[in-house]
Design a protein around this motif. Structure first.
Motif, PDB file in Angstrom:
ATOM      1  N   GLU A  47      -3.802  -6.845 114.853  1.00 31.38           N
ATOM      2  CA  GLU A  47      -3.166  -5.786 114.086  1.00 31.38           C
ATOM      3  C   GLU A  47      -1.683  -6.081 113.959  1.00 31.38           C
ATOM      4  O   GLU A  47      -1.182  -7.084 114.469  1.00 31.38           O
ATOM      5  N   TYR A  89     -10.623   2.975 107.577  1.00 30.46           N
ATOM      6  CA  TYR A  89      -9.556   1.992 107.816  1.00 30.46           C
ATOM      7  C   TYR A  89      -8.594   1.891 106.632  1.00 30.46           C
ATOM      8  O   TYR A  89      -7.781   0.977 106.580  1.00 30.46           O
ATOM      9  N   THR A 121      -7.551  -5.340 106.144  1.00 29.37           N
ATOM     10  CA  THR A 121      -7.083  -4.104 105.526  1.00 29.37           C
ATOM     11  C   THR A 121      -5.787  -4.343 104.751  1.00 29.37           C
ATOM     12  O   THR A 121      -5.133  -5.376 104.897  1.00 29.37           O
ATOM     13  N   ASN A 124      -2.988  -1.669 103.942  1.00 26.11           N
ATOM     14  CA  ASN A 124      -2.307  -0.375 103.890  1.00 26.11           C
ATOM     15  C   ASN A 124      -0.794  -0.487 103.814  1.00 26.11           C
ATOM     16  O   ASN A 124      -0.102   0.524 103.679  1.00 26.11           O
ATOM     17  N   PRO A 154       0.396   3.519 105.604  1.00 25.24           N
ATOM     18  CA  PRO A 154       0.368   2.774 106.874  1.00 25.24           C
ATOM     19  C   PRO A 154       0.158   3.712 108.059  1.00 25.24           C
ATOM     20  O   PRO A 154       0.688   4.815 108.102  1.00 25.24           O
ATOM     21  N   ASP A 195      -1.303  -0.898 111.672  1.00 25.87           N
ATOM     22  CA  ASP A 195      -1.687  -1.527 110.403  1.00 25.87           C
ATOM     23  C   ASP A 195      -0.735  -2.661 110.105  1.00 25.87           C
ATOM     24  O   ASP A 195       0.429  -2.627 110.480  1.00 25.87           O
ATOM     25  N   ASP A 196      -1.236  -3.631 109.333  1.00 25.53           N
ATOM     26  CA  ASP A 196      -2.617  -3.863 108.909  1.00 25.53           C
ATOM     27  C   ASP A 196      -3.356  -4.720 109.935  1.00 25.53           C
ATOM     28  O   ASP A 196      -2.740  -5.340 110.784  1.00 25.53           O
TER      29      ASP A 196
END
Length: 380
Positions: A62, A340, A358, A360, A367, A371-372
């Motif tokens: 992440e 997500y 992902t 975002n 967010p 993230d992401d």
């Protein structure tokens, strides 16, 4: 899937598809000729179950910034491109540790443009080349860079060698997905840069799927001699994947009404801007499935065991589309809706697993802490 999504979804008759195999496909071997069309599903095509399942096994990593492209390495690890930073990081899929390889020189991020799709050379084991599609100050282009993991972090990428240039750029609709097919050729999905004209102009590189040699020349056997254009009439191609019979599928953004999943026929016209979604005009290839834009805004796709898995951005969900040859075999099924956020890229991880990326932090998402991320997902 919600009742609204089910009502909005329209399955269409399958069009013929190119025979081109999945990058890293288990059964396909590179060759030098163009894939040929397949008129219908062979009787021996297995049909997957109408319904499937998705289980998120873990968060692999992440804290990624505007991730876009994802390329699994053959010896372990995942390469992830950052659209806005213009960098590539290596993610250790066991520990989640991130190591920056370096920046790709020449990237000029703006709007939806920047460092987009990445792909490994078919000869990566010996040449260690990474191909990248990015937005420069003047155009969208494809380069290749040498990856040397013996050098210090941040200095592992060589100078870019431009393979192909001149793809129209825009604040929106830059395309960006690249992948090597089982024929050893490089396929690139392009956008029309927000203009309506390029998609139907076969002399333009916008709104197309291109098929190139690894050196960037028009591939042998392309449908239009001397041209890199493989199919046209696209608005903004975002996903490319091949089934185990070497048939190419592509996802693309619609405008206000229909997003599409298409089976790609060499030389096929997919209708934009005259047609969005299914059309009654026989001059255009119809999508095998279509969605209202709020339910999809499709991005990357992957093929696993008879099923196309499609990541959704605005729709914030993972779509399962079971296939019967080049047709959708059942109503597509949605998973992870809203869980997500925006989903950008999906890649086969071996067996019944996917890597899911992902999106975002791209300026359109919301967010959230961490993230992401990259997720490992089991599917059926």
């Amino acid at each position: 899937m919600t009742a609204l999504s089910a009502a909005a979804l329209l399955l269409t008759a399958g069009c013929s598809a190119g025979s081109a195999g999945s990058p890293g496909d288990r059964a396909s071997a590179p060759g030098g000729t163009a894939p040929g069309p397949s008129a219908a599903a062979p009787a021996t095509d297995p049909v997957p179950p109408a319904k499937g399942s998705v289980k998120v096994l873990r968060t692999v990593a992440e804290g990624l910034k505007t991730p876009w492209g994802l390329a699994p390495l053959p010896d372990g690890g995942l390469l992830v491109s950052s659209r806005d930073d213009g960098t590539i990081v290596r993610v250790d899929e066991k520990t989640g540790r991130k190591t920056e390889l370096g920046a790709v020189s020449g990237v000029s991020p703006a709007g939806e443009g920047g460092l987009l799709g990445i792909a490994l050379s078919p000869g990566f084991a010996s040449d260690h080349m990474i191909y990248a599609y990015f937005t420069s100050v003047s155009d969208n282009r494809i380069v290749r860079v040498l990856y040397d993991d013996k050098k210090p972090a941040g200095e592992q990428l060589g100078a870019p060698d431009t393979v192909f240039k001149g793809i129209p750029k825009g604040t929106v609709h830059n395309g960006g997905r690249i992948a090597f097919g089982p024929d050893g050729m490089l396929y690139a999905g392009t956008g029309e840069g927000g203009e309506r004209g390029p998609a139907q102009d076969r002399k333009s590189l916008g709104g197309k799927i291109l098929r190139l040699t690894p050196e960037g020349e028009p591939a042998p056997g392309n449908p239009f001699p001397g041209s890199p254009v493989y199919s046209y009439g696209h608005r903004n191609v975002q996903g490319l994947a091949w089934d185990d019979r070497q048939r190419l599928f592509a996802s693309e953004f619609g405008q206000d009404t229909w997003d599409e999943l298409n089976a790609i026929k060499p030389g096929g016209d997919y209708g934009w801007p005259a047609a969005e979604g299914r059309s009654s005009d026989p001059a255009y290839q119809n999508p095998i499935a279509q969605w209202h834009t709020a339910d999809a805004s499709p991005s990357g796709i992957a093929y696993v065991n008879g099923v196309i898995w499609m990541a959704g951005l605005k729709g914030q969900r993972l779509w399962r589309i079971p296939l019967k040859g080049t047709e959708a075999a059942a109503t597509p099924q949605a998973f992870l809706t809203g869980t997500y956020g925006r989903l950008r890229t999906v890649a086969w991880a071996g067996g019944d697993r996917l890597w899911l990326l992902t999106s975002n932090t791209d300026g359109r998402g919301r967010p959230r802490p961490g993230d992401d991320r990259v997720l490992e997902v089991r599917v059926s």
